[in-house]
Design an enzyme around this catalytic site. Structure first.
Site, PDB file in Angstrom:
ATOM      1  N   VAL A  11       0.820  -1.216   0.000  1.00  0.00           N
ATOM      2  CA  VAL A  11       0.000   0.000   0.000  1.00  0.00           C
ATOM      3  C   VAL A  11       0.855   1.268   0.000  1.00  0.00           C
ATOM      4  O   VAL A  11       0.627   2.187  -0.789  1.00  0.00           O
ATOM      5  CB  VAL A  11      -0.972  -0.008   1.213  1.00  0.00           C
ATOM      6  CG1 VAL A  11      -1.634   1.354   1.394  1.00  0.00           C
ATOM      7  CG2 VAL A  11      -2.035  -1.073   1.001  1.00  0.00           C
ATOM      8  N   GLU A 158      -4.091  -6.347  -4.739  1.00  0.00           N
ATOM      9  CA  GLU A 158      -2.768  -6.739  -5.224  1.00  0.00           C
ATOM     10  C   GLU A 158      -2.924  -7.316  -6.631  1.00  0.00           C
ATOM     11  O   GLU A 158      -3.914  -7.973  -6.937  1.00  0.00           O
ATOM     12  CB  GLU A 158      -2.131  -7.767  -4.276  1.00  0.00           C
ATOM     13  CG  GLU A 158      -1.704  -7.118  -2.990  1.00  0.00           C
ATOM     14  CD  GLU A 158      -1.092  -8.089  -1.996  1.00  0.00           C
ATOM     15  OE1 GLU A 158      -0.572  -9.134  -2.399  1.00  0.00           O
ATOM     16  OE2 GLU A 158      -1.166  -7.769  -0.786  1.00  0.00           O
ATOM     17  N   ALA A 258     -16.295 -19.671  -7.039  1.00  0.00           N
ATOM     18  CA  ALA A 258     -15.971 -20.640  -5.985  1.00  0.00           C
ATOM     19  C   ALA A 258     -14.502 -21.025  -6.060  1.00  0.00           C
ATOM     20  O   ALA A 258     -13.895 -21.018  -7.134  1.00  0.00           O
ATOM     21  CB  ALA A 258     -16.846 -21.881  -6.161  1.00  0.00           C
ATOM     22  N   GLY A 259     -13.917 -21.322  -4.923  1.00  0.00           N
ATOM     23  CA  GLY A 259     -12.509 -21.706  -4.881  1.00  0.00           C
ATOM     24  C   GLY A 259     -12.200 -22.386  -3.555  1.00  0.00           C
ATOM     25  O   GLY A 259     -13.119 -22.726  -2.794  1.00  0.00           O
ATOM     26  N   CYS A 266      -5.376  -9.686   3.741  1.00  0.00           N
ATOM     27  CA  CYS A 266      -6.430  -8.775   4.209  1.00  0.00           C
ATOM     28  C   CYS A 266      -7.760  -9.422   4.589  1.00  0.00           C
ATOM     29  O   CYS A 266      -8.216  -9.231   5.704  1.00  0.00           O
ATOM     30  CB  CYS A 266      -6.620  -7.672   3.188  1.00  0.00           C
ATOM     31  SG  CYS A 266      -5.166  -6.607   3.191  1.00  0.00           S
ATOM     32  N   LYS A 269      -7.518 -11.491   7.870  1.00  0.00           N
ATOM     33  CA  LYS A 269      -7.222 -10.690   9.071  1.00  0.00           C
ATOM     34  C   LYS A 269      -8.312  -9.641   9.335  1.00  0.00           C
ATOM     35  O   LYS A 269      -8.648  -9.379  10.487  1.00  0.00           O
ATOM     36  CB  LYS A 269      -5.839 -10.051   8.965  1.00  0.00           C
ATOM     37  CG  LYS A 269      -5.780  -8.666   8.380  1.00  0.00           C
ATOM     38  CD  LYS A 269      -4.430  -8.017   8.575  1.00  0.00           C
ATOM     39  CE  LYS A 269      -4.243  -6.809   7.657  1.00  0.00           C
ATOM     40  NZ  LYS A 269      -5.180  -5.730   7.810  1.00  0.00           N
TER      41      LYS A 269
HETATM   42  P1  NAD Z   1       3.264  -4.675   4.018  1.00  0.00           P
HETATM   43  O1  NAD Z   1       3.576  -5.660   5.060  1.00  0.00           O
HETATM   44  O2  NAD Z   1       3.439  -5.026   2.581  1.00  0.00           O
HETATM   45  O3  NAD Z   1       4.121  -3.341   4.247  1.00  0.00           O
HETATM   46  C1  NAD Z   1       4.229  -2.679   5.465  1.00  0.00           C
HETATM   47  C2  NAD Z   1       5.555  -1.916   5.461  1.00  0.00           C
HETATM   48  O4  NAD Z   1       5.625  -1.095   6.628  1.00  0.00           O
HETATM   49  C3  NAD Z   1       6.780  -2.843   5.525  1.00  0.00           C
HETATM   50  O5  NAD Z   1       7.646  -2.544   4.447  1.00  0.00           O
HETATM   51  C4  NAD Z   1       7.435  -2.521   6.879  1.00  0.00           C
HETATM   52  O6  NAD Z   1       8.837  -2.616   6.864  1.00  0.00           O
HETATM   53  C5  NAD Z   1       6.975  -1.084   7.078  1.00  0.00           C
HETATM   54  N1  NAD Z   1       7.012  -0.630   8.478  1.00  0.00           N
HETATM   55  C6  NAD Z   1       6.590  -1.272   9.599  1.00  0.00           C
HETATM   56  N2  NAD Z   1       6.781  -0.503  10.676  1.00  0.00           N
HETATM   57  C7  NAD Z   1       7.329   0.667  10.240  1.00  0.00           C
HETATM   58  C8  NAD Z   1       7.736   1.868  10.879  1.00  0.00           C
HETATM   59  N3  NAD Z   1       7.602   2.034  12.195  1.00  0.00           N
HETATM   60  N4  NAD Z   1       8.263   2.853  10.125  1.00  0.00           N
HETATM   61  C9  NAD Z   1       8.407   2.691   8.783  1.00  0.00           C
HETATM   62  N5  NAD Z   1       8.017   1.594   8.118  1.00  0.00           N
HETATM   63  C10 NAD Z   1       7.491   0.583   8.843  1.00  0.00           C
HETATM   64  O7  NAD Z   1       1.763  -4.203   4.301  1.00  0.00           O
HETATM   65  P2  NAD Z   1       0.660  -3.774   3.231  1.00  0.00           P
HETATM   66  O8  NAD Z   1       0.142  -4.975   2.557  1.00  0.00           O
HETATM   67  O9  NAD Z   1       1.183  -2.637   2.428  1.00  0.00           O
HETATM   68  O10 NAD Z   1      -0.496  -3.257   4.201  1.00  0.00           O
HETATM   69  C11 NAD Z   1      -0.391  -2.043   4.895  1.00  0.00           C
HETATM   70  C12 NAD Z   1      -1.756  -1.684   5.446  1.00  0.00           C
HETATM   71  O11 NAD Z   1      -2.663  -1.437   4.368  1.00  0.00           O
HETATM   72  C13 NAD Z   1      -2.417  -2.763   6.298  1.00  0.00           C
HETATM   73  O12 NAD Z   1      -3.175  -2.154   7.305  1.00  0.00           O
HETATM   74  C14 NAD Z   1      -3.334  -3.458   5.308  1.00  0.00           C
HETATM   75  O13 NAD Z   1      -4.439  -4.078   5.936  1.00  0.00           O
HETATM   76  C15 NAD Z   1      -3.798  -2.309   4.459  1.00  0.00           C
HETATM   77  N6  NAD Z   1      -4.205  -2.668   3.093  1.00  0.00           N
HETATM   78  C16 NAD Z   1      -3.467  -3.567   2.380  1.00  0.00           C
HETATM   79  C17 NAD Z   1      -3.830  -3.857   1.062  1.00  0.00           C
HETATM   80  C18 NAD Z   1      -3.068  -4.869   0.236  1.00  0.00           C
HETATM   81  O14 NAD Z   1      -3.544  -5.227  -0.838  1.00  0.00           O
HETATM   82  N7  NAD Z   1      -1.928  -5.360   0.658  1.00  0.00           N
HETATM   83  C19 NAD Z   1      -4.929  -3.189   0.481  1.00  0.00           C
HETATM   84  C20 NAD Z   1      -5.636  -2.264   1.243  1.00  0.00           C
HETATM   85  C21 NAD Z   1      -5.264  -2.005   2.549  1.00  0.00           C
HETATM   86  C1  UGA Z   2      -8.812  -7.374  -1.235  1.00  0.00           C
HETATM   87  C2  UGA Z   2      -9.904  -6.406  -1.724  1.00  0.00           C
HETATM   88  O1  UGA Z   2     -10.401  -6.859  -2.977  1.00  0.00           O
HETATM   89  C3  UGA Z   2      -9.357  -4.981  -1.870  1.00  0.00           C
HETATM   90  O2  UGA Z   2     -10.408  -4.088  -2.246  1.00  0.00           O
HETATM   91  C4  UGA Z   2      -8.776  -4.546  -0.531  1.00  0.00           C
HETATM   92  O3  UGA Z   2      -8.201  -3.256  -0.633  1.00  0.00           O
HETATM   93  C5  UGA Z   2      -7.714  -5.533  -0.106  1.00  0.00           C
HETATM   94  O4  UGA Z   2      -8.285  -6.876  -0.019  1.00  0.00           O
HETATM   95  C6  UGA Z   2      -7.171  -5.211   1.249  1.00  0.00           C
HETATM   96  O5  UGA Z   2      -7.831  -4.630   2.082  1.00  0.00           O
HETATM   97  O6  UGA Z   2      -6.021  -5.583   1.401  1.00  0.00           O
HETATM   98  P1  UGA Z   2      -6.770  -8.644  -2.372  1.00  0.00           P
HETATM   99  O7  UGA Z   2      -6.597  -9.281  -1.033  1.00  0.00           O
HETATM  100  O8  UGA Z   2      -5.586  -8.107  -3.086  1.00  0.00           O
HETATM  101  O9  UGA Z   2      -7.807  -7.422  -2.247  1.00  0.00           O
HETATM  102  O10 UGA Z   2      -7.391  -9.723  -3.351  1.00  0.00           O
HETATM  103  P2  UGA Z   2      -8.838 -10.124  -3.906  1.00  0.00           P
HETATM  104  O11 UGA Z   2      -8.806 -10.018  -5.367  1.00  0.00           O
HETATM  105  O12 UGA Z   2      -9.917  -9.419  -3.207  1.00  0.00           O
HETATM  106  O13 UGA Z   2      -8.889 -11.667  -3.515  1.00  0.00           O
HETATM  107  C7  UGA Z   2      -8.861 -12.087  -2.172  1.00  0.00           C
HETATM  108  C8  UGA Z   2      -9.055 -13.585  -2.092  1.00  0.00           C
HETATM  109  O14 UGA Z   2     -10.381 -13.948  -2.464  1.00  0.00           O
HETATM  110  C9  UGA Z   2      -8.127 -14.386  -3.004  1.00  0.00           C
HETATM  111  O15 UGA Z   2      -7.661 -15.521  -2.318  1.00  0.00           O
HETATM  112  C10 UGA Z   2      -9.033 -14.784  -4.165  1.00  0.00           C
HETATM  113  O16 UGA Z   2      -8.636 -15.979  -4.795  1.00  0.00           O
HETATM  114  C11 UGA Z   2     -10.352 -14.972  -3.436  1.00  0.00           C
HETATM  115  N1  UGA Z   2     -11.523 -14.829  -4.344  1.00  0.00           N
HETATM  116  C12 UGA Z   2     -11.816 -13.633  -4.902  1.00  0.00           C
HETATM  117  C13 UGA Z   2     -12.332 -15.933  -4.586  1.00  0.00           C
HETATM  118  O17 UGA Z   2     -12.070 -17.056  -4.082  1.00  0.00           O
HETATM  119  N2  UGA Z   2     -13.425 -15.793  -5.387  1.00  0.00           N
HETATM  120  C14 UGA Z   2     -13.757 -14.601  -5.955  1.00  0.00           C
HETATM  121  O18 UGA Z   2     -14.787 -14.543  -6.684  1.00  0.00           O
HETATM  122  C15 UGA Z   2     -12.931 -13.491  -5.708  1.00  0.00           C
END
Ligand code: NAD
Ligand code: UGA
Length: 447
Positions: A11, A158, A258-259, A266, A269
């Site tokens: 993110v 992602e 379905a899967g 995300c 958690k």
């Molecule tokens: P991530 O684990 O990929 O990245 C987190 C980064 O923060 C790491 O690089 C880590 O080294 C860094 N970090 C930790 N503590 C730190 C500090 N004190 N100072 C500076 N850097 C620090 O996590 P992510 O997947 O990017 O998720 C971040 C947040 O966004 C989470 O709350 C997640 O739920 C949310 N989110 C994630 C996604 C996604 O698709 N991954 C989508 C929407 C929201």
């Molecule tokens: C999901 C949400 O789609 C994002 O909008 C959100 O920002 C993100 O979580 C987050 O908060 O981190 P992501 O986890 O990247 O995004 O992936 P998705 O495409 O949503 O898929 C999540 C899981 O659901 C995967 O394991 C996927 O295979 C599964 N899935 C998805 C199914 O089994 N069936 C579906 O029809 C769609």
């Protein structure tokens, strides 16, 4: 506007790169020096399509800087985005320790007014708590500096992250301050001009919108997954059921595939954090609870299905395709594949695994495990296999030379947990084909 983004993960990095691309000057900081060194050299710390070129371009024109120096970030930025991880604690709640570390770092280094934007997914009430915490810390440091904390959750997926940054369905901003609203409007002016809906609300509602969106999507998946089990039971076809439901515009056709259960960093958690949060408030979110239960059940169902089809499975060689939780990412966090592999290894199965991007991370989990090998290419995985198990729906898998795969295998069992080959007559004519929630197609009795 000078913007700081703390965290260079999925993110933080996308936010930093995207904000730079729409014209802001951005500094992106992370405590992980290996990650930052890669970024300074314009190398990706994780796989995400279309990201590298934007990093190269924006660092070249000096709109994007990477650093491990938090003081530099705080000095430089008018607005600081926090995008660090909020992983699950042992009781399922969101662990906010990284967010508080950022607050400590900001309090230590702050010298003038800042807006702090919480982009990480956090339970309702967190922005208010962080604002109070920061004010207290700043006062303890004998400084008189104003701050505002605003909620601005992220909805990117992602594998589609760059597209999602530039074409979001909506932007949610939680603040009760008009001053902050105006600054956030300026930051997101590009999107207002392209008619993206920007919804301003209070901080708690904004924080809850994020959890509710993920929980709702997870519920749609669990709903269709449970129905896939019923379909298998009565000989119906989940692909048609899904299509039939989705044709109703009120329901929509998305997230009804379905899967083997949803995975990723995300949905698992966030559903658990939302449920846990509500319980602490005395509210039982029974639908979210069922969604979580159904997801656990689905992965177990998938494992039992594999074991039953390949029975007696002990000592057999299988090839497993797809280690990431979804295609187009290298992220294996909470991936169904990892659960399936762990379970099969307990049954003394010999696994030949292949994944386009997930192997480096998966190798670290199974480095001391003698019964799994990671294959250099997909065809190598088929050699002598007695059952091919497809766990992730990568496009690459759909385009394989199916005749060659068939010839390389010892027994032609294909367990397709994503139904990617369900409509492929050639596959069905060659293999004992078992999809999920669709009728099986057995050509020979398994020996
Ligand atoms: P991530 O684990 O990929 O990245 C987190 C980064 O923060 C790491 O690089 C880590 O080294 C860094 N970090 C930790 N503590 C730190 C500090 N004190 N100072 C500076 N850097 C620090 O996590 P992510 O997947 O990017 O998720 C971040 C947040 O966004 C989470 O709350 C997640 O739920 C949310 N989110 C994630 C996604 C996604 O698709 N991954 C989508 C929407 C929201
Ligand atoms: C999901 C949400 O789609 C994002 O909008 C959100 O920002 C993100 O979580 C987050 O908060 O981190 P992501 O986890 O990247 O995004 O992936 P998705 O495409 O949503 O898929 C999540 C899981 O659901 C995967 O394991 C996927 O295979 C599964 N899935 C998805 C199914 O089994 N069936 C579906 O029809 C769609």
């Amino acid at each position: 506007m000078n913007i700081g983004v703390i965290g260079s993960g999925y993110v933080g990095l996308i936010t930093a790169v995207g904000l730079a691309e729409i014209g802001h000057k951005v500094i992106n900081q992370d405590i992980d020096s290996e990650k930052i060194n890669k970024l300074i050299n314009c190398e990706l710390p994780f796989y995400e399509e279309n990201l590298e070129k934007l990093i190269q371009k924006n660092t070249y024109i000096n709109r994007l800087i990477f650093t491990t120096d938090i003081k530099y970030l705080v000095d430089y930025s008018d607005v600081i985005f926090i995008a660090v991880g909020t992983p699950p604690a042992s009781d399922g709640s969101a662990d906010l320790k990284y967010i508080y570390q950022c607050a400590d770092d900001i309090a230590k280094n702050i010298n003038n007014y800042k807006i702090i934007v919480i982009k990480s997914t956090v339970p309702p009430g967190t922005c208010k708590k962080i604002e109070d915490y920061l004010k207290e810390k700043i006062a303890q440091n004998n400084k008189k500096i104003e701050i505002d904390v605003v909620s601005n959750p992220e909805f990117l997926r992602e594998g589609n992250a760059i597209y999602d940054f530039f074409y979001p369905d909506r932007i949610i901003i939680g603040t009760s301050s008009y001053k902050v609203q105006n600054v956030m409007r300026q930051i997101y002016e590009y999107f207002e001009n392209s008619k993206v809906e920007i919804l301003f609300t209070d901080r708690e509602s904004s924080e809850l919108i994020k959890y509710s969106s993920n929980a709702f999507l997870a519920t749609k998946i669990s709903f269709i997954n449970e129905l896939s089990i019923l379909c298998e039971n009565i000989g119906a076809n989940i692909k048609d059921v899904s299509k039939g439901i989705g044709l109703d515009k009120r329901i929509g056709n998305k997230f009804l595939e379905a899967g083997p259960g949803y995975g990723g960093s995300c949905f698992p958690k966030d559903t658990s954090a939302l449920y846990n949060f509500a319980v602490k408030k005395g509210v039982n979110l029974s639908i979210v609870e069922s969604t979580i239960k159904a997801n656990n059940n689905q992965i177990n169902y998938a494992i039992e299905k594999i074991i039953k089809i390949l029975s007696p499975i002990e000592g057999r060689i299988v090839n497993l395709l797809g280690l990431t939780f979804k295609p187009n990412t290298d992220d294996i966090r909470e991936s169904p594949s990892i659960y399936i592999i762990k379970s099969l290894l307990k049954s003394d199965v010999y696994i030949k695994a292949y994944c386009p991007k997930g192997m480096p991370k998966a190798k670290k989990i199974f480095e001391n495990e003698p019964n799994i090998v990671f294959c250099e290419n997909i065809y190598e995985s088929f050699v002598d296999s007695e059952g091919c198990i497809i766990v992730t729906d990568w496009e690459d898998f759909k385009n394989i030379d199916i005749n060659l795969a068939y010839q390389l295998m010892k027994s032609c069992n294909l367990i397709d947990l994503r139904n990617i080959f369900y409509s492929n007559d050639k596959v069905k004519s060659l293999f004992n084909y078992y999809g999920l929630g669709v009728p099986a197609n057995k050509n020979e009795v398994y020996i």
